[in-house]
Scaffold this motif. Structure first.
Motif, PDB file in Angstrom:
ATOM      1  N   LEU A   1      92.627  26.742  36.158  1.00  0.00           N
ATOM      2  CA  LEU A   1      93.292  27.664  35.242  1.00  0.00           C
ATOM      3  C   LEU A   1      94.808  27.625  35.424  1.00  0.00           C
ATOM      4  O   LEU A   1      95.564  27.643  34.450  1.00  0.00           O
ATOM      5  N   VAL A   2      95.250  27.538  36.679  1.00  0.00           N
ATOM      6  CA  VAL A   2      96.684  27.439  36.958  1.00  0.00           C
ATOM      7  C   VAL A   2      97.252  26.167  36.338  1.00  0.00           C
ATOM      8  O   VAL A   2      98.316  26.183  35.701  1.00  0.00           O
ATOM      9  N   ALA A   3      96.531  25.042  36.522  1.00  0.00           N
ATOM     10  CA  ALA A   3      96.993  23.760  35.963  1.00  0.00           C
ATOM     11  C   ALA A   3      97.019  23.806  34.436  1.00  0.00           C
ATOM     12  O   ALA A   3      97.976  23.347  33.803  1.00  0.00           O
ATOM     13  N   ALA A   4      95.973  24.385  33.842  1.00  0.00           N
ATOM     14  CA  ALA A   4      95.887  24.447  32.377  1.00  0.00           C
ATOM     15  C   ALA A   4      96.939  25.374  31.789  1.00  0.00           C
ATOM     16  O   ALA A   4      97.392  25.181  30.654  1.00  0.00           O
ATOM     17  N   SER A   5      97.350  26.392  32.568  1.00  0.00           N
ATOM     18  CA  SER A   5      98.305  27.369  32.056  1.00  0.00           C
ATOM     19  C   SER A   5      99.665  26.758  31.743  1.00  0.00           C
ATOM     20  O   SER A   5     100.458  27.351  31.003  1.00  0.00           O
ATOM     21  N   ILE A   6      99.938  25.582  32.294  1.00  0.00           N
ATOM     22  CA  ILE A   6     101.219  24.911  32.045  1.00  0.00           C
ATOM     23  C   ILE A   6     101.399  24.595  30.558  1.00  0.00           C
ATOM     24  O   ILE A   6     102.518  24.525  30.056  1.00  0.00           O
ATOM     25  N   THR A   7     100.276  24.436  29.853  1.00  0.00           N
ATOM     26  CA  THR A   7     100.352  24.023  28.446  1.00  0.00           C
ATOM     27  C   THR A   7      99.821  25.065  27.467  1.00  0.00           C
ATOM     28  O   THR A   7      99.775  24.798  26.266  1.00  0.00           O
ATOM     29  N   VAL A   8      99.437  26.254  27.954  1.00  0.00           N
ATOM     30  CA  VAL A   8      98.765  27.235  27.091  1.00  0.00           C
ATOM     31  C   VAL A   8      99.573  27.585  25.843  1.00  0.00           C
ATOM     32  O   VAL A   8      99.053  27.583  24.725  1.00  0.00           O
ATOM     33  N   LYS A   9     100.849  27.882  26.002  1.00  0.00           N
ATOM     34  CA  LYS A   9     101.646  28.350  24.879  1.00  0.00           C
ATOM     35  C   LYS A   9     102.436  27.235  24.179  1.00  0.00           C
ATOM     36  O   LYS A   9     103.097  27.495  23.176  1.00  0.00           O
ATOM     37  N   LEU A  10     102.342  26.025  24.708  1.00  0.00           N
ATOM     38  CA  LEU A  10     103.056  24.915  24.079  1.00  0.00           C
ATOM     39  C   LEU A  10     102.621  24.658  22.636  1.00  0.00           C
ATOM     40  O   LEU A  10     103.473  24.405  21.777  1.00  0.00           O
ATOM     41  N   PRO A  11     101.308  24.710  22.320  1.00  0.00           N
ATOM     42  CA  PRO A  11     100.921  24.510  20.911  1.00  0.00           C
ATOM     43  C   PRO A  11     101.556  25.526  19.974  1.00  0.00           C
ATOM     44  O   PRO A  11     101.970  25.183  18.865  1.00  0.00           O
ATOM     45  N   GLN A  12     101.655  26.791  20.431  1.00  0.00           N
ATOM     46  CA  GLN A  12     102.281  27.818  19.602  1.00  0.00           C
ATOM     47  C   GLN A  12     103.773  27.569  19.431  1.00  0.00           C
ATOM     48  O   GLN A  12     104.318  27.695  18.333  1.00  0.00           O
ATOM     49  N   ILE A  13     104.432  27.192  20.523  1.00  0.00           N
ATOM     50  CA  ILE A  13     105.865  26.887  20.471  1.00  0.00           C
ATOM     51  C   ILE A  13     106.124  25.709  19.539  1.00  0.00           C
ATOM     52  O   ILE A  13     107.021  25.745  18.688  1.00  0.00           O
ATOM     53  N   MET A  14     105.317  24.656  19.684  1.00  0.00           N
ATOM     54  CA  MET A  14     105.492  23.449  18.872  1.00  0.00           C
ATOM     55  C   MET A  14     105.236  23.728  17.393  1.00  0.00           C
ATOM     56  O   MET A  14     105.914  23.179  16.524  1.00  0.00           O
ATOM     57  N   LYS A  15     104.262  24.591  17.116  1.00  0.00           N
ATOM     58  CA  LYS A  15     103.949  24.909  15.719  1.00  0.00           C
ATOM     59  C   LYS A  15     105.102  25.656  15.060  1.00  0.00           C
ATOM     60  O   LYS A  15     105.456  25.393  13.902  1.00  0.00           O
ATOM     61  N   ILE A  16     105.707  26.575  15.793  1.00  0.00           N
ATOM     62  CA  ILE A  16     106.859  27.323  15.270  1.00  0.00           C
ATOM     63  C   ILE A  16     108.038  26.385  15.011  1.00  0.00           C
ATOM     64  O   ILE A  16     108.675  26.429  13.952  1.00  0.00           O
ATOM     65  N   VAL A  17     108.326  25.540  15.992  1.00  0.00           N
ATOM     66  CA  VAL A  17     109.467  24.623  15.871  1.00  0.00           C
ATOM     67  C   VAL A  17     109.237  23.614  14.744  1.00  0.00           C
ATOM     68  O   VAL A  17     110.156  23.302  13.973  1.00  0.00           O
ATOM     69  N   HIS A  18     108.009  23.114  14.645  1.00  0.00           N
ATOM     70  CA  HIS A  18     107.691  22.114  13.618  1.00  0.00           C
ATOM     71  C   HIS A  18     107.842  22.682  12.208  1.00  0.00           C
ATOM     72  O   HIS A  18     108.424  22.040  11.325  1.00  0.00           O
ATOM     73  N   HIS A  19     107.326  23.905  12.004  1.00  0.00           N
ATOM     74  CA  HIS A  19     107.386  24.512  10.673  1.00  0.00           C
ATOM     75  C   HIS A  19     108.657  25.337  10.449  1.00  0.00           C
ATOM     76  O   HIS A  19     108.889  25.815   9.331  1.00  0.00           O
ATOM     77  N   LYS A  20     109.438  25.520  11.557  1.00  0.00           N
ATOM     78  CA  LYS A  20     110.662  26.339  11.482  1.00  0.00           C
ATOM     79  C   LYS A  20     110.372  27.694  10.846  1.00  0.00           C
ATOM     80  O   LYS A  20     111.131  28.200  10.007  1.00  0.00           O
ATOM     81  N   SER A  21     109.258  28.278  11.273  1.00  0.00           N
ATOM     82  CA  SER A  21     108.799  29.529  10.679  1.00  0.00           C
ATOM     83  C   SER A  21     108.016  30.341  11.705  1.00  0.00           C
ATOM     84  O   SER A  21     107.330  29.782  12.555  1.00  0.00           O
ATOM     85  N   VAL A  22     108.155  31.660  11.604  1.00  0.00           N
ATOM     86  CA  VAL A  22     107.361  32.574  12.437  1.00  0.00           C
ATOM     87  C   VAL A  22     106.516  33.468  11.530  1.00  0.00           C
ATOM     88  O   VAL A  22     106.178  34.598  11.885  1.00  0.00           O
ATOM     89  N   ARG A  23     106.146  32.939  10.378  1.00  0.00           N
ATOM     90  CA  ARG A  23     105.344  33.675   9.398  1.00  0.00           C
ATOM     91  C   ARG A  23     104.050  34.190  10.021  1.00  0.00           C
ATOM     92  O   ARG A  23     103.306  33.455  10.629  1.00  0.00           O
TER      93      ARG A  23
END
Length: 244
Positions: free
Chosen positions: A38-60
Motif C-alpha cells: 500500500l505504501v509503494a502503491a500510494s506513490i501513484t494514487v493521485k497521479l491519474p487525477q493530477i494528469m487528467k486535470i493538467v491534460h484537459h486544463k480543467s477542474v470541471r
C-alpha cells in the motif's frame, strides 16, 4: 529472519517442514506485506487525477473544498503517526498522499483562476500551522483530539464531492483510477488495522474503534464516488452515442 519489520521465521519454519503456515503466523505476515504494498502503491494514487486535470486544463466537476480537507486530514494523520512512532508500514502512504494532495490542490487553484481571497487566506493559514503540527509541538490532549477528528475530516472531504456529482449527474474530471486505488487502499487498511492493533492512544479500545471506523467510512465514501463515476460516465457515453 526479519526484514523491514517483517518476521519471516514463523512462515519459513513451517515451509521448511513441508507444512502450510498457521493462521496466527500467516495473517500478521500478510498484513505487513499489504502495508508495504500500500505504501509503494500510494506513490501513484493521485497521479491519474493530477494528469487528467493538467491534460484537459480543467477542474470541471471537482469540489475544491473536498480536496483542501483531504490535505488537512493527511497532515493530521501523518503528524500523529510520526509522533507516536508507529511502524512505517502502518502509515507510510500518508507521506506520499500528502505530497500528491498538495500538488493536486495547487493544480486546482491554477486552473480555477481567479482564486478567491478566502482561499488564499486558508492556504497561508495551513502553511503557518502545518509545520508545528507535523513536528508534534502541540498539547498531547489536543493532538489526540485532532487525530480523532481527522476521520470526520475525511468524511466531510468526500461529502461535498458526492453531493456535487449527484447534483450535476456528472463526475466531471474525476479520475476513476485514483478513486479505485483510494477504495482498495481503504479496504486494505481495515484489514491491517485489525491485524496490527496499533496502539494509537491510552484509551486503546476507543481509539482503535475510531481508527477502524475511519477506514470503514473511507471504504463507503470512496466506493460511493467510484460508483458515481461508473454510473454517470456510462450514462454520458450512452447519451453521446445516441446523439451521434
Amino acid at each position: 529472519m526479519e526484514y523491514l519489520g517483517i518476521d519471516l521465521s514463523c512462515a519459513m519454519g513451517s515451509l521448511r517442514n513441508g507444512e502450510f503456515p498457521e493462521k496466527d503466523c500467516l495473517l500478521p505476515l500478510i498484513s505487513k506485506l499489504l502495508g508495504y504494498i500500500l505504501v509503494a502503491a500510494s506513490i501513484t494514487v493521485k497521479l491519474p487525477q493530477i494528469m487528467k486535470i493538467v491534460h484537459h486544463k480543467s477542474v470541471r466537476g471537482l469540489s475544491v473544498v473536498a480536496f483542501e480537507l483531504e490535505v488537512v486530514g493527511y497532515t493530521i494523520s501523518l503528524a500523529y503517526c510520526l509522533h507516536k512512532g508507529l511502524p512505517f508500514s502502518a502509515f507510510g502512504e500518508m507521506a506520499f498522499l500528502l505530497i500528491q494532495a498538495l500538488i493536486l490542490v495547487a493544480c486546482i487553484y491554477y486552473y480555477s483562476q481567479p482564486v478567491p481571497m478566502t482561499t488564499w487566506f486558508g492556504a497561508l493559514l495551513y502553511c503557518a500551522v502545518a509545520p508545528t503540527v507535523l513536528a508534534g509541538q502541540i498539547n498531547p490532549t489536543l493532538f489526540d483530539a485532532l487525530y480523532a477528528s481527522q476521520h470526520a475530516i475525511f468524511l466531510f472531504a468526500r461529502l461535498p464531492q458526492i453531493w456535487k456529482n449527484f447534483k450535476n449527474k456528472s463526475t466531471g474530471e474525476l479520475s476513476f483510477l485514483t478513486f479505485f486505488m483510494n477504495f482498495a487502499g481503504s479496504i486494505v487498511r481495515v484489514f491491517t488495522s485489525i491485524q496490527e492493533n496499533a496502539p494509537v492512544s491510552k484509551i486503546f479500545f476507543l481509539n482503535f474503534f475510531i481508527v477502524l471506523t475511519g477506514f470503514a467510512l473511507g471504504v463507503f465514501t470512496n466506493g460511493t464516488i467510484l460508483s458515481q463515476i461508473l454510473v454517470y460516465q456510462k450514462a454520458a457515453a450512452a447519451k453521446e452515442k445516441k446523439a451521434n
